[in-house]
Design a protein around this motif. Structure first.
Motif, PDB file in Angstrom:
ATOM      1  N   VAL A   1       0.869  -1.179   0.000  1.00 13.14           N
ATOM      2  CA  VAL A   1       0.000   0.000   0.000  1.00 13.14           C
ATOM      3  C   VAL A   1       0.905   1.228   0.000  1.00 13.14           C
ATOM      4  O   VAL A   1       1.700   1.424   0.917  1.00 13.14           O
ATOM      5  N   VAL A   2       0.800   2.011  -1.071  1.00 15.92           N
ATOM      6  CA  VAL A   2       1.643   3.199  -1.218  1.00 15.92           C
ATOM      7  C   VAL A   2       0.832   4.424  -0.789  1.00 15.92           C
ATOM      8  O   VAL A   2      -0.284   4.637  -1.259  1.00 15.92           O
ATOM      9  N   GLN A   3       1.374   5.206   0.121  1.00 19.80           N
ATOM     10  CA  GLN A   3       0.641   6.341   0.692  1.00 19.80           C
ATOM     11  C   GLN A   3       1.248   7.669   0.243  1.00 19.80           C
ATOM     12  O   GLN A   3       2.468   7.813   0.232  1.00 19.80           O
ATOM     13  N   ALA A   4       0.401   8.608  -0.151  1.00 22.98           N
ATOM     14  CA  ALA A   4       0.879   9.915  -0.628  1.00 22.98           C
ATOM     15  C   ALA A   4       0.537  10.987   0.405  1.00 22.98           C
ATOM     16  O   ALA A   4      -0.634  11.240   0.690  1.00 22.98           O
ATOM     17  N   TYR A   5       1.571  11.575   0.976  1.00 25.07           N
ATOM     18  CA  TYR A   5       1.397  12.637   1.975  1.00 25.07           C
ATOM     19  C   TYR A   5       1.865  13.961   1.378  1.00 25.07           C
ATOM     20  O   TYR A   5       2.906  14.008   0.726  1.00 25.07           O
ATOM     21  N   VAL A   6       1.096  15.026   1.641  1.00 25.59           N
ATOM     22  CA  VAL A   6       1.423  16.320   1.052  1.00 25.59           C
ATOM     23  C   VAL A   6       1.890  17.295   2.121  1.00 25.59           C
ATOM     24  O   VAL A   6       1.297  17.380   3.201  1.00 25.59           O
ATOM     25  N   SER A   7       2.951  18.045   1.798  1.00 24.14           N
ATOM     26  CA  SER A   7       3.374  19.173   2.644  1.00 24.14           C
ATOM     27  C   SER A   7       3.329  20.425   1.789  1.00 24.14           C
ATOM     28  O   SER A   7       3.562  20.356   0.579  1.00 24.14           O
TER      29      SER A   7
ATOM     30  N   VAL B   1       4.824  19.564  -1.863  1.00 31.62           N
ATOM     31  CA  VAL B   1       5.736  18.418  -1.890  1.00 31.62           C
ATOM     32  C   VAL B   1       4.921  17.166  -1.596  1.00 31.62           C
ATOM     33  O   VAL B   1       4.242  17.089  -0.568  1.00 31.62           O
ATOM     34  N   VAL B   2       4.971  16.221  -2.520  1.00 29.86           N
ATOM     35  CA  VAL B   2       4.250  14.959  -2.312  1.00 29.86           C
ATOM     36  C   VAL B   2       5.271  13.892  -1.931  1.00 29.86           C
ATOM     37  O   VAL B   2       6.195  13.610  -2.694  1.00 29.86           O
ATOM     38  N   HIS B   3       5.090  13.345  -0.730  1.00 35.86           N
ATOM     39  CA  HIS B   3       5.976  12.279  -0.244  1.00 35.86           C
ATOM     40  C   HIS B   3       5.260  10.949  -0.434  1.00 35.86           C
ATOM     41  O   HIS B   3       4.106  10.809  -0.037  1.00 35.86           O
ATOM     42  N   LEU B   4       5.952   9.983  -1.022  1.00 36.76           N
ATOM     43  CA  LEU B   4       5.346   8.660  -1.123  1.00 36.76           C
ATOM     44  C   LEU B   4       6.008   7.754  -0.100  1.00 36.76           C
ATOM     45  O   LEU B   4       7.238   7.754   0.035  1.00 36.76           O
ATOM     46  N   GLY B   5       5.175   7.018   0.634  1.00 41.10           N
ATOM     47  CA  GLY B   5       5.751   6.215   1.697  1.00 41.10           C
ATOM     48  C   GLY B   5       5.023   4.927   1.938  1.00 41.10           C
ATOM     49  O   GLY B   5       3.903   4.708   1.473  1.00 41.10           O
ATOM     50  N   SER B   6       5.709   4.083   2.718  1.00 42.25           N
ATOM     51  CA  SER B   6       5.161   2.804   3.109  1.00 42.25           C
ATOM     52  C   SER B   6       4.466   2.946   4.454  1.00 42.25           C
ATOM     53  O   SER B   6       3.753   2.059   4.903  1.00 42.25           O
ATOM     54  N   SER B   7       4.692   4.098   5.111  1.00 43.57           N
ATOM     55  CA  SER B   7       3.927   4.489   6.299  1.00 43.57           C
ATOM     56  C   SER B   7       4.119   5.997   6.430  1.00 43.57           C
ATOM     57  O   SER B   7       4.895   6.591   5.677  1.00 43.57           O
TER      58      SER B   7
ATOM     59  N   LEU C   1       8.970   7.340   4.669  1.00 41.60           N
ATOM     60  CA  LEU C   1       8.754   8.015   3.388  1.00 41.60           C
ATOM     61  C   LEU C   1       9.905   7.622   2.474  1.00 41.60           C
ATOM     62  O   LEU C   1      11.067   7.719   2.846  1.00 41.60           O
ATOM     63  N   ARG C   2       9.560   7.175   1.261  1.00 40.95           N
ATOM     64  CA  ARG C   2      10.593   6.594   0.395  1.00 40.95           C
ATOM     65  C   ARG C   2      11.043   7.530  -0.723  1.00 40.95           C
ATOM     66  O   ARG C   2      11.999   7.237  -1.424  1.00 40.95           O
ATOM     67  N   GLY C   3      10.304   8.608  -0.943  1.00 46.48           N
ATOM     68  CA  GLY C   3      10.692   9.512  -2.021  1.00 46.48           C
ATOM     69  C   GLY C   3       9.703  10.648  -2.087  1.00 46.48           C
ATOM     70  O   GLY C   3       8.622  10.574  -1.501  1.00 46.48           O
ATOM     71  N   SER C   4      10.087  11.716  -2.783  1.00 47.91           N
ATOM     72  CA  SER C   4       9.155  12.842  -2.866  1.00 47.91           C
ATOM     73  C   SER C   4       9.344  13.579  -4.177  1.00 47.91           C
ATOM     74  O   SER C   4      10.354  13.398  -4.861  1.00 47.91           O
ATOM     75  N   VAL C   5       8.366  14.400  -4.503  1.00 53.23           N
ATOM     76  CA  VAL C   5       8.441  15.204  -5.709  1.00 53.23           C
ATOM     77  C   VAL C   5       7.783  16.546  -5.414  1.00 53.23           C
ATOM     78  O   VAL C   5       6.845  16.618  -4.619  1.00 53.23           O
ATOM     79  N   GLU C   6       8.313  17.598  -6.038  1.00 53.43           N
ATOM     80  CA  GLU C   6       7.743  18.932  -5.818  1.00 53.43           C
ATOM     81  C   GLU C   6       6.890  19.311  -7.012  1.00 53.43           C
ATOM     82  O   GLU C   6       7.296  19.114  -8.159  1.00 53.43           O
TER      83      GLU C   6
END
Ligand code: BGC
Length: 759
Positions: free
Chosen positions: A598-604, A660-666, A670-675
């Motif tokens: 399950v890949v989760q997208a968190y935004v800052s 900034v969108v961070h993709l993570g396993s929890s 967080l395993r990576g991000s993109v602006e």
């Protein structure tokens, strides 16, 4: 996932012609579970509840006391949510519709999408999450599945019913931003995307106004802003006198009060106290619902084949919802799955929950299951190794039992591995009251210590509806399975994961805190004297722990697998219309088993001018991969999940700037991000004499003119306005400049300036 159930009928013909008494009569039930049939308006049946049908045949009650027909008990929301699988939740909704159709039930009272504000909330097992995006996504799926099967949903409990203590009275006192961004958000998404046939008005008050009297909630927001076109039904017994409720937008009072309120409504209309139109509109909405629901009736039966099919779905849902919290190694091997961990001797199964599983919560959602899988029986069936069983403790609250303890310790000492089932008993959590702590009973922890003293390989399986303090369990047990509440197929689900037939992919939907005192609502739960201040504001759940940089036992979104996943670089771009964001990432299965991630997208929004949590869940997706396989996953972030509520203009706003969108396993892996830059929209708040100098200086059109005016004040033409001077004066309201300038700056000058600024 967006889905609009077509309105099969909004047929309200003939209702305006009914007598006032009949129209008023349509606004309340004919008994505990049914509406009235009046004229050619059919009666319909509404009944509980979210994870299974609770259709009572004898005595009636809203607390799950009297018995009900056998029905499939799917995992309650707290368990099912851990699947992070809208497709699965939709299938559960569809199965519930089949059972409701077979029992001639037209509206099922669910889903419950209230936010888990405190882990102590007594009814948290009936709710999805501490996060509104997740609750909204899963609730949308549930409603879609159910309503596509021709049965209406009742989205509940609207709104801010986040505790059981004093639930029929207490006021949830909340600020506008958390109200909109946290507590109403799941409701809004579900209303807009799945169009539930009914919404259930909660017992409590919000900011001092009982929800049943709140025109703001029941009409302005629900219908005005979200275009809700269904029926607002009261929670059972929420309404006493109905007059103010009808005026606020409540359509249906349940259950029947024997006609008392109907008569009051008629009198109130006759003496001009209540607008007759409001009564007619409510009657029309109930009519439209009754006709739509009747038209959607299907001939089905809950025959043996369906019972089996639904049990299989309940098992699948259970296995998918198990969270592997911890899986350390012993002798270079992970403890789990048992079959692969090199067990040669026996397996000691310990704890009464292995034999008599805890699989659902108490209260109105309590289902009479068609059958119950026992984890112990299934482990015996599936493991090649011999399995012993010892209770070790009792769940009746009588404390430590040395005889039972000794037996369990002996089994554990003689076995290759001990699987210890711990958890909360039904009397420790239920609708109607909140919990007071997060602890497991001392006799259970004592047992675990004793087992651990004689056996290194210990797996703990947890059954509970509300979050637990896992400090000591984590210290003692190398492997922990969080089975939450998994419904009637839970025993199979647990056995599937323990043996390795299913590779776990569930993730926590609620943070497991390190200490109760660290939790966001700790100082304001459950309130006092009828008021609960939501003083943590926007910082609910992981938003709080992240903002305060607090250590937690297990973070929101956490859950391990028997395989490992790697993420590639993340890509992201704004939608063509600039509103939402689409992100993609490649995920590879780098281990030796097939598995689902399950890949989760968190935004800052790091440069935001607003108060914001460090990261906020705005999307998620999942991918199932064979060993060595790689696939790209795309996640779309909806504008509604990126906006904040601007209190100055009273609406949602997409702030311009860098996201900034961070993709993570929890949430903490967080395993990576993109602006991604979003154009968004500037908010223009008209300047007034109450605006500060700082606010005025932010409007480019007035900077020069303001300089001139202030020149009058400082006598140096404004040249003396160095940076520090501006900072020093930034918080002075404009009208105060008249005083500070000794009258050199006039009101007329300022008003002229404001006119220019606002034009
Ligand atoms: C609960 C609702 C339930 C209703 C009917 C109330 O006590 O709050 O969730 O649907 O009873 O049983």
């Amino acid at each position: 996932m967006t889905h609009h159930t077509p309105s099969t009928t909004d047929d309200t013909t003939g209702i305006a012609a009914l007598s006032l008494a009949d129209r008023a009569g349509l606004g309340s039930g004919r008994n505990f579970w049914q509406t009235k049939d009046i004229g050619d308006v059919p009666s319909i049946t509404l009944t509980d509840g979210p994870h299974g049908l609770r259709k009572q045949t004898g005595g009636v009650d809203h607390l799950g006391l009297s018995s009900s027909v056998p029905a499939t008990c799917f995992p309650p929301a707290a368990g099912l949510s851990q699947s992070w699988d809208p497709g699965l939740v939709e299938r559960v909704g569809a199965a519930l519709a089949e059972e409701a159709q077979a029992e001639d039930v037209q509206v099922l009272l669910g889903p419950g999408v209230n936010i888990k504000r405190s882990p102590l909330g007594g009814r948290n097992f009936e709710y999805y999450s501490e996060d509104p995006h997740l609750a909204g996504a899963l609730g949308t799926a549930w409603v879609t599945g159910l309503q596509d099967g021709g049965v209406g949903a009742s989205l509940k409990h609207f709104a801010l019913n986040n505790q059981e203590h004093d639930r029929m009275r207490a006021s949830s006192d909340v600020d506008p931003r958390p109200l909109r961004e946290i507590y109403l958000r799941a409701f809004r998404k579900i209303v807009e995307d799945a169009r539930p046939w009914t919404v259930m008005c909660s017992y409590n008050a919000v900011n001092g106004v009982p929800v049943r009297h709140s025109r703001e909630l029941l009409t302005d927001i629900l219908r005005g802003e979200w275009s809700f076109d269904g029926v607002v039904v009261s929670d059972w017994g929420a309404v006493g006198g109905r007059l103010r409720s009808v005026a606020a937008g409540l359509d249906l009072q349940m259950p029947s009060d024997g006609g008392t309120a109907d008569a009051e409504v008629v009198t109130a209309v006759s003496n001009g106290q209540l607008d007759e139109d409001a009564v007619t509109v409510a009657a029309e909405r109930v009519t439209a619902l009754a006709r739509r629901a009747t038209a959607a009736r299907r001939e089905t039966s809950f025959d043996d084949e369906t019972v089996e099919k639904h049990h299989a779905l309940a098992r699948e849902a259970a296995a998918r919802s198990v969270v592997l919290l911890k899986n350390d190694g012993a002798d270079g091997r992970h403890i789990l799955p048992i079959a692969a961990s090199g067990v040669t001797g026996s397996v000691a199964v310990i704890g009464p929950f292995a034999e008599t599983p805890r699989y659902q919560g108490g209260g109105s959602s309590h289902v009479n299951p068609t059958r119950i899988d026992s984890p112990l029986e299934l482990l015996k069936e599936r493991l090649a190794a011999p399995v012993t069983y010892a209770a070790g403790f009792t769940t009746d609250g009588s404390g430590r039992d040395s005889g039972l303890l000794a037996e369990a310790v002996e089994d554990a000492a003689n076995a290759d591995i001990a699987v210890v089932f711990l958890g909360l008993s039904p009397d420790q959590e239920s609708e109607g009251f909140d919990r007071t702590d997060l602890s497991l009973p001392p006799e259970q922890l004592g047992l675990l210590r004793a087992v651990r003293a004689v056996q290194e390989r210990v797996v703990v399986v947890l059954s509970h509806g509300g979050a637990l303090d896992l400090g000591e369990v984590s210290d003692l047990a190398p492997a922990i399975l969080d089975a939450n509440l998994l419904g009637q197929g839970g025993g199979a689900g647990i056995a599937d994961v323990l043996t390795g037939e299913v590779n776990p992919s569930g993730k926590l939907t609620e943070t497991l805190p390190a200490r109760l005192a660290d939790t966001p609502a700790y100082l304001d739960f459950p309130g006092e004297h009828g008021h609960v201040r939501y003083s943590e504001g926007l910082f609910v759940g992981y938003r709080w722990y992240d903002a305060r940089n607090l250590r937690v036992a297990y973070p929101f979104g956490h859950g391990l697998s028997y395989t490992t996943f790697e993420y590639d670089e993340v890509f992201g771009q704004p939608d063509d219309d600039g509103d939402g964001i689409t992100v993609t990432v490649g995920v590879s299965n780098t281990g030796r088993r097939a598995g689902r991630e399950v890949v989760q997208a968190y935004v800052s929004v790091p440069d935001s001018d607003q108060v914001r949590a460090p990261r906020v869940l705005a999307g998620f997706g999942s991918v199932t991969l064979e060993p060595g396989e790689r696939e790209e996953i795309e996640i779309h972030l909806d504008r509604r999940d990126l906006e904040y509520w601007d209190v100055r203009v009273g609406r949602f706003v997409l702030e311009p700037g860098r996201y900034v969108v961070h993709l993570g396993s929890s949430s903490r892996d967080l395993r990576g991000s993109v602006e991604v830059d979003l154009e968004g929209e500037e908010v223009h708040v008209p300047l007034t004499l109450e605006s500060t100098l700082g606010e005025a200086l932010a409007v480019p059109a007035v900077v020069d003119a303001l300089g001139d005016v202030l020149g009058g004040m400082t006598g140096d033409g404004g040249d003396g306005l160095g940076v520090d001077m501006v900072k020093m004066m930034a918080s002075i309201p404009l009208d105060r400049i008249i005083t500070f300038s000794g009258g050199a700056v006039t009101r007329e000058q300022l008003e002229e300036l404001l006119e220019k600024a606002n034009s």
